[in-house]
Design a protein around this motif. Sequence first.
Motif, PDB file in Angstrom:
ATOM      1  N   TRP A   1       0.835  -1.206   0.000  1.00  0.00           N
ATOM      2  CA  TRP A   1       0.000   0.000   0.000  1.00  0.00           C
ATOM      3  C   TRP A   1       0.866   1.250   0.000  1.00  0.00           C
ATOM      4  CZ3 TRP A   1      -3.393  -2.608   4.127  1.00  0.00           C
ATOM      5  CH2 TRP A   1      -4.470  -3.269   3.512  1.00  0.00           C
ATOM      6  N   ALA A   2       1.923   1.233   0.806  1.00  0.00           N
ATOM      7  CA  ALA A   2       2.803   2.397   0.892  1.00  0.00           C
ATOM      8  C   ALA A   2       3.541   2.633  -0.422  1.00  0.00           C
ATOM      9  CB  ALA A   2       3.798   2.227   2.041  1.00  0.00           C
ATOM     10  N   GLY A   3       3.967   1.550  -1.083  1.00  0.00           N
ATOM     11  CA  GLY A   3       4.770   1.678  -2.298  1.00  0.00           C
ATOM     12  C   GLY A   3       3.985   1.823  -3.583  1.00  0.00           C
ATOM     13  N   GLN A   4       2.918   1.027  -3.741  1.00  0.00           N
ATOM     14  CA  GLN A   4       2.169   1.024  -4.996  1.00  0.00           C
ATOM     15  C   GLN A   4       0.738   1.540  -4.863  1.00  0.00           C
ATOM     16  OE1 GLN A   4       3.477  -2.323  -4.149  1.00  0.00           O
ATOM     17  NE2 GLN A   4       5.408  -1.975  -5.194  1.00  0.00           N
ATOM     18  N   GLY A   5       0.241   1.651  -3.643  1.00  0.00           N
ATOM     19  CA  GLY A   5      -1.133   2.083  -3.442  1.00  0.00           C
ATOM     20  C   GLY A   5      -2.147   0.957  -3.519  1.00  0.00           C
ATOM     21  N   VAL A   6      -1.692  -0.239  -3.926  1.00  0.00           N
ATOM     22  CA  VAL A   6      -2.558  -1.417  -4.041  1.00  0.00           C
ATOM     23  C   VAL A   6      -1.770  -2.617  -3.516  1.00  0.00           C
ATOM     24  CG1 VAL A   6      -3.796  -2.942  -5.642  1.00  0.00           C
ATOM     25  CG2 VAL A   6      -3.766  -0.489  -6.060  1.00  0.00           C
ATOM     26  N   ALA A   7      -2.436  -3.463  -2.721  1.00  0.00           N
ATOM     27  CA  ALA A   7      -1.805  -4.678  -2.208  1.00  0.00           C
ATOM     28  C   ALA A   7      -2.547  -5.896  -2.754  1.00  0.00           C
ATOM     29  CB  ALA A   7      -1.840  -4.704  -0.686  1.00  0.00           C
ATOM     30  N   LEU A   8      -1.807  -6.930  -3.119  1.00  0.00           N
ATOM     31  CA  LEU A   8      -2.428  -8.184  -3.546  1.00  0.00           C
ATOM     32  C   LEU A   8      -2.749  -8.998  -2.304  1.00  0.00           C
ATOM     33  CD1 LEU A   8      -0.414  -9.310  -6.679  1.00  0.00           C
ATOM     34  CD2 LEU A   8      -2.788  -8.582  -6.561  1.00  0.00           C
ATOM     35  N   LEU A   9      -4.046  -9.195  -2.062  1.00  0.00           N
ATOM     36  CA  LEU A   9      -4.480  -9.920  -0.876  1.00  0.00           C
ATOM     37  C   LEU A   9      -5.164 -11.226  -1.270  1.00  0.00           C
ATOM     38  CD1 LEU A   9      -5.960  -7.019   1.292  1.00  0.00           C
ATOM     39  CD2 LEU A   9      -3.621  -7.931   1.252  1.00  0.00           C
ATOM     40  N   PRO A  10      -4.870 -12.303  -0.527  1.00  0.00           N
ATOM     41  CA  PRO A  10      -5.508 -13.584  -0.823  1.00  0.00           C
ATOM     42  C   PRO A  10      -6.978 -13.567  -0.395  1.00  0.00           C
ATOM     43  CG  PRO A  10      -4.128 -13.780   1.121  1.00  0.00           C
ATOM     44  CD  PRO A  10      -3.929 -12.389   0.589  1.00  0.00           C
ATOM     45  N   LEU A  11      -7.797 -14.197  -1.204  1.00  0.00           N
ATOM     46  CA  LEU A  11      -9.226 -14.268  -0.921  1.00  0.00           C
ATOM     47  C   LEU A  11      -9.590 -15.626  -0.342  1.00  0.00           C
ATOM     48  CD1 LEU A  11     -10.573 -12.570  -4.169  1.00  0.00           C
ATOM     49  CD2 LEU A  11     -10.207 -11.536  -1.925  1.00  0.00           C
ATOM     50  N   GLY A  12     -10.736 -15.678   0.321  1.00  0.00           N
ATOM     51  CA  GLY A  12     -11.284 -16.949   0.765  1.00  0.00           C
ATOM     52  C   GLY A  12     -11.341 -17.158   2.259  1.00  0.00           C
ATOM     53  N   ASP A  13     -10.520 -16.481   3.019  1.00  0.00           N
ATOM     54  CA  ASP A  13     -10.586 -16.639   4.471  1.00  0.00           C
ATOM     55  C   ASP A  13     -11.350 -15.466   5.094  1.00  0.00           C
ATOM     56  OD1 ASP A  13      -9.234 -19.088   4.595  1.00  0.00           O
ATOM     57  OD2 ASP A  13      -7.281 -18.104   4.637  1.00  0.00           O
TER      58      ASP A  13
END
Length: 163
Positions: A29-41
Amino acid sequence: MDTQEALDRAVAGWLARSHPAPERAQAEWAGQGVALLPLGDRFAAVRMPADVVHAAVDACEPDQVAVALGETLGGSIIYSPRVSGGAYYALVQGHAGLVWAYGDLVTCLGHGTYLGVPRLDRQQPPGTYWVVPPRYEGDLCAPRTIISLVKSGRSRPAVPVEA
């Protein structure tokens, strides 16, 4: 720290904890403004084509769509232009991907899928942004409202995009 700032920090922490290394999500978030987050839990996401959403809410202007989706779905929603034609992602309970019965209408992304989740302050184009940011931890959409919206959008003609 004011109340809103504390709430935003709690919500960001809740989102980040969906990642096995929450500090990595914070760094993205700090570097790109978007984080890849895993889904399903912690949560899953229902991908809705932009043209269907625009037809359902009879608008394509971002602010009008945001108001309509906030009123209709009542939970957190992300927009990404990365999918052809754009797509809205309504966040739902994590187990929804396991029991999703509406695959003929829209896809529910769960385990084994990652979603680009914007930093909470990214609430306008360009790029991936929150159409309706989470107001509190666990601020998710109800599947029945999503299905109703998608059915409505599929039954209407497309909204012309203004040039």
